[in-house]
Scaffold this motif. Structure first.
Motif, mmCIF file in Angstrom:
data_model
loop_
_atom_site.group_PDB
_atom_site.id
_atom_site.type_symbol
_atom_site.label_atom_id
_atom_site.label_comp_id
_atom_site.label_asym_id
_atom_site.label_seq_id
_atom_site.Cartn_x
_atom_site.Cartn_y
_atom_site.Cartn_z
ATOM 1 N N ASP A 1 0.832 -1.200 0.000
ATOM 2 C CA ASP A 1 0.000 0.000 0.000
ATOM 3 C C ASP A 1 0.870 1.255 0.000
ATOM 4 O OD1 ASP A 1 -2.892 1.051 0.410
ATOM 5 O OD2 ASP A 1 -1.684 2.153 1.876
ATOM 6 N N ALA A 2 1.900 1.270 0.818
ATOM 7 C CA ALA A 2 2.790 2.430 0.886
ATOM 8 C C ALA A 2 3.475 2.686 -0.456
ATOM 9 C CB ALA A 2 3.824 2.224 1.989
ATOM 10 N N LEU A 3 3.858 1.630 -1.144
ATOM 11 C CA LEU A 3 4.468 1.775 -2.466
ATOM 12 C C LEU A 3 3.463 2.323 -3.466
ATOM 13 C CD1 LEU A 3 6.705 1.389 -4.560
ATOM 14 C CD2 LEU A 3 5.994 -1.014 -4.734
ATOM 15 N N ALA A 4 2.261 1.776 -3.463
ATOM 16 C CA ALA A 4 1.226 2.246 -4.392
ATOM 17 C C ALA A 4 0.928 3.727 -4.174
ATOM 18 C CB ALA A 4 -0.045 1.412 -4.228
ATOM 19 N N ARG A 5 0.860 4.146 -2.931
ATOM 20 C CA ARG A 5 0.580 5.557 -2.632
ATOM 21 C C ARG A 5 1.738 6.459 -3.061
ATOM 22 N NH1 ARG A 5 -4.036 4.112 -2.819
ATOM 23 N NH2 ARG A 5 -4.890 2.961 -1.089
ATOM 24 N N ALA A 6 2.970 6.016 -2.897
ATOM 25 C CA ALA A 6 4.121 6.811 -3.352
ATOM 26 C C ALA A 6 4.108 6.943 -4.864
ATOM 27 C CB ALA A 6 5.424 6.176 -2.872
ATOM 28 N N LYS A 7 3.763 5.873 -5.559
ATOM 29 C CA LYS A 7 3.738 5.918 -7.028
ATOM 30 C C LYS A 7 2.610 6.815 -7.544
ATOM 31 C CE LYS A 7 6.244 2.038 -8.659
ATOM 32 N NZ LYS A 7 6.766 2.708 -9.813
ATOM 33 N N GLU A 8 1.531 6.964 -6.762
ATOM 34 C CA GLU A 8 0.448 7.877 -7.152
ATOM 35 C C GLU A 8 0.929 9.323 -7.208
ATOM 36 O OE1 GLU A 8 -3.303 5.506 -5.070
ATOM 37 O OE2 GLU A 8 -2.735 7.473 -4.334
ATOM 38 N N VAL A 9 1.924 9.645 -6.422
ATOM 39 C CA VAL A 9 2.424 11.012 -6.317
ATOM 40 C C VAL A 9 3.611 11.260 -7.235
ATOM 41 C CG1 VAL A 9 3.362 12.696 -4.665
ATOM 42 C CG2 VAL A 9 1.620 11.087 -3.929
ATOM 43 N N GLU A 10 4.185 10.200 -7.763
ATOM 44 C CA GLU A 10 5.436 10.278 -8.514
ATOM 45 C C GLU A 10 5.440 11.348 -9.603
ATOM 46 O OE1 GLU A 10 8.610 7.080 -10.339
ATOM 47 O OE2 GLU A 10 6.524 6.489 -10.165
ATOM 48 N N HIS B 1 6.235 3.965 3.758
ATOM 49 C CA HIS B 1 5.915 5.037 2.817
ATOM 50 C C HIS B 1 7.094 6.004 2.684
ATOM 51 C CE1 HIS B 1 3.187 7.197 0.303
ATOM 52 N NE2 HIS B 1 3.185 8.275 1.072
ATOM 53 N N LYS B 2 7.719 6.308 3.789
ATOM 54 C CA LYS B 2 8.878 7.206 3.767
ATOM 55 C C LYS B 2 10.000 6.616 2.910
ATOM 56 C CE LYS B 2 10.603 7.901 7.786
ATOM 57 N NZ LYS B 2 11.136 8.339 9.088
ATOM 58 N N LYS B 3 10.253 5.323 3.056
ATOM 59 C CA LYS B 3 11.300 4.675 2.258
ATOM 60 C C LYS B 3 10.983 4.729 0.771
ATOM 61 C CE LYS B 3 12.710 1.697 5.983
ATOM 62 N NZ LYS B 3 12.663 0.440 6.644
ATOM 63 N N PHE B 4 9.749 4.454 0.426
ATOM 64 C CA PHE B 4 9.370 4.480 -0.990
ATOM 65 C C PHE B 4 9.368 5.903 -1.539
ATOM 66 C CE2 PHE B 4 7.201 0.332 0.094
ATOM 67 C CZ PHE B 4 8.158 -0.444 -0.543
ATOM 68 N N CYS B 5 8.948 6.865 -0.747
ATOM 69 C CA CYS B 5 9.003 8.256 -1.196
ATOM 70 C C CYS B 5 10.440 8.703 -1.437
ATOM 71 C CB CYS B 5 8.315 9.176 -0.185
ATOM 72 S SG CYS B 5 6.516 9.054 -0.210
ATOM 73 N N ARG B 6 11.344 8.270 -0.581
ATOM 74 C CA ARG B 6 12.759 8.594 -0.790
ATOM 75 C C ARG B 6 13.300 7.929 -2.051
ATOM 76 N NH1 ARG B 6 14.962 8.327 5.448
ATOM 77 N NH2 ARG B 6 14.037 10.304 6.066
ATOM 78 N N ALA B 7 12.778 6.761 -2.382
ATOM 79 C CA ALA B 7 13.237 6.048 -3.575
ATOM 80 C C ALA B 7 12.656 6.637 -4.865
ATOM 81 C CB ALA B 7 12.861 4.568 -3.471
ATOM 82 N N TYR B 8 11.423 7.096 -4.842
ATOM 83 C CA TYR B 8 10.726 7.486 -6.061
ATOM 84 C C TYR B 8 10.517 8.982 -6.254
ATOM 85 C CZ TYR B 8 9.691 2.614 -6.952
ATOM 86 O OH TYR B 8 9.802 1.272 -7.221
#
Length: 128
Positions: free
Chosen positions: A11-20, A112-119
């Motif tokens: 879920d955290a990854l999907a939400r980060a990708k929505e903002v990418e 979510h923080k980790k995925f946001c930092r990645a993407y």
């Protein structure tokens, strides 16, 4: 069957990708970085109320509030399943639910923080 930790991560990854690809992605990332410490210092309810109050100023604040609300109010295992208003759910339920929601929000935010930092970029990300 996925574990809760896997579900959080997905879920955290999907939400980060929505903002990418959004113009506010850099700001969103900085708000994600700050939300965990704000929850620890002020509590979940106050932290989320602050995010919601800032939505008139910055779209990224609303997106972050909505992402956390989506996770905590999801029908399949959320702390407040199916609730349409997270803040109302927080103030309408007892302390046991509140503490569970706070722990769950912090656990989700770690992913979510980790995925946001990645993407997402670590700069301002442009205007809103």
């Amino acid at each position: 069957m996925r574990t809760l930790e896997q579900a959080r991560a997905a879920d955290a990854l999907a939400r980060a990708k929505e903002v990418e690809d959004k113009s506010f992605n850099g700001r969103y990332r900085s708000y994600v970085d700050r939300l965990g410490p704000t929850i620890v210092m002020n509590g979940l309810g106050q932290a989320l109320a602050t995010e919601l109050a800032a939505t008139g100023i910055k779209e990224a604040h609303r997106k972050l509030y909505d992402c956390v609300a989506s996770w905590l109010c999801r029908g399949d295992g959320g702390v407040y399943p199916g609730e349409p208003d997270l803040l109302q759910a927080i103030v309408s339920n007892d302390e046991e639910y509140y503490l569970r929601a706070q722990v769950e929000a912090l656990a989700w935010l770690e992913w979510h923080k980790k995925f946001c930092r990645a993407y997402l970029p670590d700069n301002d990300g442009g205007g809103e």
